[in-house]
Motif scaffolding. Structure first.
Motif, mmCIF file in Angstrom:
data_model
loop_
_atom_site.group_PDB
_atom_site.id
_atom_site.type_symbol
_atom_site.label_atom_id
_atom_site.label_comp_id
_atom_site.label_asym_id
_atom_site.label_seq_id
_atom_site.Cartn_x
_atom_site.Cartn_y
_atom_site.Cartn_z
ATOM 1 N N MET A 6 -39.513 32.378 17.574
ATOM 2 C CA MET A 6 -38.267 32.050 16.879
ATOM 3 C C MET A 6 -37.072 32.475 17.726
ATOM 4 S SD MET A 6 -39.105 33.128 12.947
ATOM 5 C CE MET A 6 -40.319 32.272 11.970
ATOM 6 N N LEU A 7 -37.122 33.684 18.252
ATOM 7 C CA LEU A 7 -36.022 34.188 19.071
ATOM 8 C C LEU A 7 -35.815 33.326 20.313
ATOM 9 C CD1 LEU A 7 -36.857 37.990 18.813
ATOM 10 C CD2 LEU A 7 -34.713 36.928 18.039
ATOM 11 N N ARG A 8 -36.902 32.990 20.999
ATOM 12 C CA ARG A 8 -36.800 32.164 22.215
ATOM 13 C C ARG A 8 -36.231 30.782 21.899
ATOM 14 N NH1 ARG A 8 -41.478 35.020 23.721
ATOM 15 N NH2 ARG A 8 -42.862 33.484 22.767
ATOM 16 N N HIS A 47 -31.293 29.849 9.292
ATOM 17 C CA HIS A 47 -31.496 30.274 7.911
ATOM 18 C C HIS A 47 -32.990 30.239 7.562
ATOM 19 C CE1 HIS A 47 -29.171 30.384 3.849
ATOM 20 N NE2 HIS A 47 -30.175 31.231 3.851
ATOM 21 N N GLY A 48 -33.685 29.199 8.011
ATOM 22 C CA GLY A 48 -35.124 29.128 7.780
ATOM 23 C C GLY A 48 -35.875 30.267 8.455
ATOM 24 N N PHE A 49 -35.496 30.600 9.672
ATOM 25 C CA PHE A 49 -36.131 31.716 10.362
ATOM 26 C C PHE A 49 -35.830 33.027 9.638
ATOM 27 C CE2 PHE A 49 -36.306 29.612 14.871
ATOM 28 C CZ PHE A 49 -37.319 28.775 14.445
ATOM 29 N N HIS A 50 -34.649 33.173 9.081
ATOM 30 C CA HIS A 50 -34.283 34.350 8.285
ATOM 31 C C HIS A 50 -35.272 34.522 7.125
ATOM 32 C CE1 HIS A 50 -31.730 36.890 5.684
ATOM 33 N NE2 HIS A 50 -31.894 35.978 4.745
ATOM 34 N N TRP A 51 -35.625 33.421 6.491
ATOM 35 C CA TRP A 51 -36.566 33.481 5.369
ATOM 36 C C TRP A 51 -37.989 33.772 5.819
ATOM 37 C CZ3 TRP A 51 -34.542 28.105 3.663
ATOM 38 C CH2 TRP A 51 -33.351 28.251 2.938
ATOM 39 N N ASN A 52 -38.387 33.250 6.967
ATOM 40 C CA ASN A 52 -39.801 33.209 7.336
ATOM 41 C C ASN A 52 -40.233 34.164 8.440
ATOM 42 O OD1 ASN A 52 -40.777 31.085 5.541
ATOM 43 N ND2 ASN A 52 -39.302 29.802 6.636
ATOM 44 N N VAL A 53 -39.305 34.898 9.032
ATOM 45 C CA VAL A 53 -39.691 35.816 10.096
ATOM 46 C C VAL A 53 -40.635 36.882 9.532
ATOM 47 C CG1 VAL A 53 -37.699 37.392 9.853
ATOM 48 C CG2 VAL A 53 -38.831 37.121 12.080
ATOM 49 N N ARG A 54 -41.601 37.298 10.363
ATOM 50 C CA ARG A 54 -42.579 38.306 9.967
ATOM 51 C C ARG A 54 -42.802 39.251 11.138
ATOM 52 N NH1 ARG A 54 -43.900 33.530 9.639
ATOM 53 N NH2 ARG A 54 -45.503 33.482 11.233
ATOM 54 N N GLY A 55 -43.373 40.381 10.831
ATOM 55 C CA GLY A 55 -43.765 41.304 11.889
ATOM 56 C C GLY A 55 -43.007 42.611 11.839
ATOM 57 N N PRO A 56 -43.304 43.483 12.814
ATOM 58 C CA PRO A 56 -42.721 44.826 12.807
ATOM 59 C C PRO A 56 -41.199 44.843 12.957
ATOM 60 C CG PRO A 56 -44.067 44.479 14.786
ATOM 61 C CD PRO A 56 -44.250 43.292 13.900
ATOM 62 N N GLN A 57 -40.619 43.793 13.516
ATOM 63 C CA GLN A 57 -39.162 43.733 13.671
ATOM 64 C C GLN A 57 -38.493 43.047 12.478
ATOM 65 O OE1 GLN A 57 -39.145 41.690 17.600
ATOM 66 N NE2 GLN A 57 -37.675 43.300 18.135
ATOM 67 N N PHE A 58 -39.239 42.801 11.417
ATOM 68 C CA PHE A 58 -38.709 42.012 10.301
ATOM 69 C C PHE A 58 -37.330 42.470 9.825
ATOM 70 C CE2 PHE A 58 -37.920 41.665 5.770
ATOM 71 C CZ PHE A 58 -37.802 40.285 5.646
ATOM 72 N N PRO A 59 -37.128 43.740 9.481
ATOM 73 C CA PRO A 59 -35.800 44.102 8.935
ATOM 74 C C PRO A 59 -34.650 43.778 9.886
ATOM 75 C CG PRO A 59 -37.365 45.881 8.562
ATOM 76 C CD PRO A 59 -38.037 44.890 9.490
ATOM 77 N N ALA A 60 -34.819 44.094 11.157
ATOM 78 C CA ALA A 60 -33.743 43.856 12.128
ATOM 79 C C ALA A 60 -33.519 42.360 12.345
ATOM 80 C CB ALA A 60 -34.068 44.542 13.446
ATOM 81 N N HIS A 94 -34.386 39.849 10.306
ATOM 82 C CA HIS A 94 -33.891 39.266 9.056
ATOM 83 C C HIS A 94 -32.366 39.423 8.990
ATOM 84 C CE1 HIS A 94 -34.415 37.962 4.882
ATOM 85 N NE2 HIS A 94 -33.627 38.948 4.505
ATOM 86 N N GLN A 95 -31.886 40.603 9.336
ATOM 87 C CA GLN A 95 -30.444 40.866 9.333
ATOM 88 C C GLN A 95 -29.727 40.103 10.449
ATOM 89 O OE1 GLN A 95 -29.394 45.012 9.690
ATOM 90 N NE2 GLN A 95 -27.271 44.624 9.122
ATOM 91 N N GLN A 116 -26.755 37.287 9.903
ATOM 92 C CA GLN A 116 -25.424 37.344 10.511
ATOM 93 C C GLN A 116 -25.128 36.042 11.252
ATOM 94 O OE1 GLN A 116 -25.896 40.794 12.994
ATOM 95 N NE2 GLN A 116 -25.411 42.234 11.345
ATOM 96 N N GLN A 117 -26.113 35.538 11.977
ATOM 97 C CA GLN A 117 -25.888 34.333 12.761
ATOM 98 C C GLN A 117 -25.750 33.096 11.881
ATOM 99 O OE1 GLN A 117 -28.493 33.968 16.171
ATOM 100 N NE2 GLN A 117 -27.671 35.820 17.093
ATOM 101 N N TYR A 118 -26.601 32.932 10.862
ATOM 102 C CA TYR A 118 -26.471 31.722 10.049
ATOM 103 C C TYR A 118 -25.179 31.732 9.251
ATOM 104 C CZ TYR A 118 -28.238 33.497 5.461
ATOM 105 O OH TYR A 118 -28.419 34.156 4.262
#
Length: 166
Positions: A111-113, A43-56, A58-59, A63-65
């Motif tokens: 975050m993904l790793r 959930h925290g990563f959902h809030w704080n993710v940044r970069g060109p892949q942000f929309p994907a 974030h979604q 879904q995972q949280y």
């Protein structure tokens, strides 16, 4: 308290074939704590993710949280059905989990790793818990754990596929 029982019983009963309801409840308590920690991190990563892949991302993280959050009750209620008290509160959960906090400053790739590693470790813990439940002839818990294993394997697959750089 479940946390204290968990550490005592884990050392006393290393052989899953001699497991009883209390050992199964202890394994479920650790899984509950790991799932809760993974929920908070995702959930925290959902809030704080940044970069060109942000929309994907974030979604994906949402879904995972949401799936992780939805599984907490089933785990806690199974612990209660086995006659034990489910762990509650930050301290109790923190003492049981092996999942470490994430860092909101991390890159999307970090975050993904990190989430991938946590889901893979959780899969290993679930497999061990399945052996404990099988040793206790606890088919209901085995069913629940197989469902959780499938969910974590799917989360890991999604994260692994997102990290792929073909």
């Amino acid at each position: 308290m479940l946390t204290e029982e968990m550490s005592k019983t884990a050392t006393q009963h290393a052989d899953a074939s001699t497991a009883g309801p209390s050992e199964v409840a202890l394994a479920l308590g650790k899984l509950l704590a790991d799932t809760h920690a993974l929920y908070l991190k995702t959930h925290g990563f959902h809030w704080n993710v940044r970069g060109p892949q942000f929309p994907a991302l974030h979604q994906l993280f949402e879904q995972q949280y949401k799936e992780l959050w939805g599984s907490l009750d089933a785990l806690a209620e199974r612990i209660r059905a086995l006659g034990a008290l489910a762990p509650q509160g930050h301290t109790s959960m923190a003492n049981l989990t092996g999942v470490k906090d994430g860092d909101p400053q991390w890159s999307a790739q970090e975050m993904l790793r990190d989430l991938l590693e946590d889901h893979e470790q959780t899969c290993g813990a679930i497999k061990a818990a399945i052996q404990t439940a099988e040793g206790a002839s606890d088919a209901a818990t085995v069913d629940l754990l197989n469902d959780r294993l499938s969910a974590h394997e799917k989360h890991a697959w999604m994260l692994r596929a997102t990290l792929a750089t073909n």
